[in-house]
Design an enzyme around this catalytic site. Structure first.
Site, PDB file in Angstrom:
ATOM      1  N   LYS A 169      46.700  35.251  50.190  1.00  0.00           N
ATOM      2  CA  LYS A 169      45.669  35.247  48.937  1.00  0.00           C
ATOM      3  C   LYS A 169      46.857  35.385  47.617  1.00  0.00           C
ATOM      4  O   LYS A 169      46.387  34.769  46.890  1.00  0.00           O
ATOM      5  CB  LYS A 169      44.589  36.547  48.890  1.00  0.00           C
ATOM      6  CG  LYS A 169      43.781  36.864  47.464  1.00  0.00           C
ATOM      7  CD  LYS A 169      42.854  35.713  47.500  1.00  0.00           C
ATOM      8  CE  LYS A 169      41.918  35.618  46.818  1.00  0.00           C
ATOM      9  NZ  LYS A 169      40.896  36.664  46.079  1.00  0.00           N
ATOM     10  N   LYS A 237      44.612  40.471  36.418  1.00  0.00           N
ATOM     11  CA  LYS A 237      44.783  41.556  37.444  1.00  0.00           C
ATOM     12  C   LYS A 237      46.169  41.240  38.589  1.00  0.00           C
ATOM     13  O   LYS A 237      46.659  41.439  38.866  1.00  0.00           O
ATOM     14  CB  LYS A 237      44.501  42.578  37.962  1.00  0.00           C
ATOM     15  CG  LYS A 237      44.067  43.833  38.700  1.00  0.00           C
ATOM     16  CD  LYS A 237      43.934  42.903  39.975  1.00  0.00           C
ATOM     17  CE  LYS A 237      42.377  42.774  40.833  1.00  0.00           C
ATOM     18  NZ  LYS A 237      42.478  42.071  42.065  1.00  0.00           N
TER      19      LYS A 237
END
Length: 289
Positions: A169, A237
């Site tokens: 990811k 983030k």
């Protein structure tokens, strides 16, 4: 199966809704509105983390960042200590791979099996049940979770051991963030060169050199409406976690570092809750200032 879903944000509430017809579902979230909505459709609303998981065979989490996962999972008030022995925790949150490996170790010490299973896809695929799950962990644990994952997604990629789902990811979001930055910068130059925004949004996303996701983002840019499919603050983030992961492996990331600075500036300018394609609006306003 008795299934618990913790974390009902933009993604989690849609993922949980797709599970409803296929299991006995308990839901928990810090804010009550999505819990109430799912309870109205047949889910059981839990009043605490520990109550939520007490009878669970499988617990899904979809939370904003590693610190939130740790706060809700670990410690005396965390849900791990209340899960039945040998039950399965599937963390779909986007976290750094070293955190996923730590979570797997903490879970094992508590007698709990673990999968890291972050998703590729934003709100619309979550609604449609067409997410891609990137799974790290044991094949046997994936086989238990697979029927549930298949209700929320159209593709499951087993990437390897614990942490490898989260690692993959990281790679996907590195490309996603940078592709959006390149597209925004390029289209703004195109307008300066005399091309209309309409023409650029109609043509550039459909060229072989463009990432497929840009077709949808072009529509947000075209109308100047950045309803969050993937909030910019979460992309920032993820770029921070990418940078942390690269540091752990002593791998320089020159382009990603530039992208992180761009998203940080857009976040500071008030675009954090917008879709990450609002980077275009930030660059446009910066260019005009």
């Amino acid at each position: 199966m008795n299934v618990t879903f913790i974390g009902l944000g933009i993604m989690g509430q849609n993922m949980a809704r797709n599970l409803l017809p296929h299991c006995t579902l308990t839901v928990f979230n810090r804010s009550p509105q999505p819990v109430e909505a799912l309870a109205a459709d047949g889910a059981t609303a839990a009043t605490s983390l520990t109550d939520a998981v007490a009878d669970a065979d499988v617990v899904f989490t979809m939370l904003a960042k590693p610190e939130v996962v740790a706060a809700q999972a670990f410690g005396e008030e965390g849900f791990l200590q209340a899960m039945p022995n040998d039950s399965l925790w599937v963390d779909c949150s986007t976290v750094n791979p070293s955190f996923s490996r730590e979570a797997a170790q903490v879970a094992k010490a508590s007698g709990i099996r673990f999968l890291d299973a972050p998703v590729a896809g934003t709100r619309k695929p979550a609604e449609d049940g067409t997410l891609t799950f990137l799974v790290g962990g044991a094949e046997a644990d994936l086989n238990q979770a697979r029927p549930l994952l298949e209700q929320m997604g159209s593709k499951i990629v087993h990437t390897g051991n614990h942490g490898q789902g989260s690692a993959f990811k990281m790679l996907i979001n590195a490309q996603l963030a940078q592709s959006m930055a390149v597209f925004a910068e390029t289209t703004l130059l195109g307008e300066k060169l005399g091309f209309s925004r309409e023409m650029l949004m109609d043509t550039l996303p459909n060229l072989p050199v463009s990432a497929p996701f840009l077709t949808g983002k072009a529509e947000l840019i075209r109308h100047g409406q950045f309803e969050p499919q993937f909030p910019l603050e979460l992309m920032l983030k993820d770029l921070h976690l990418l940078e942390k992961t690269a540091y752990e492996h002593r791998q320089p990331l020159f382009m990603s570092s530039v992208a992180k600075a761009l998203y940080a500036s857009a976040d500071a300018a008030g675009h954090g809750r917008d879709d990450f394609s609002a980077l275009h609006a930030f660059l446009e306003s910066h260019n005009q200032s």
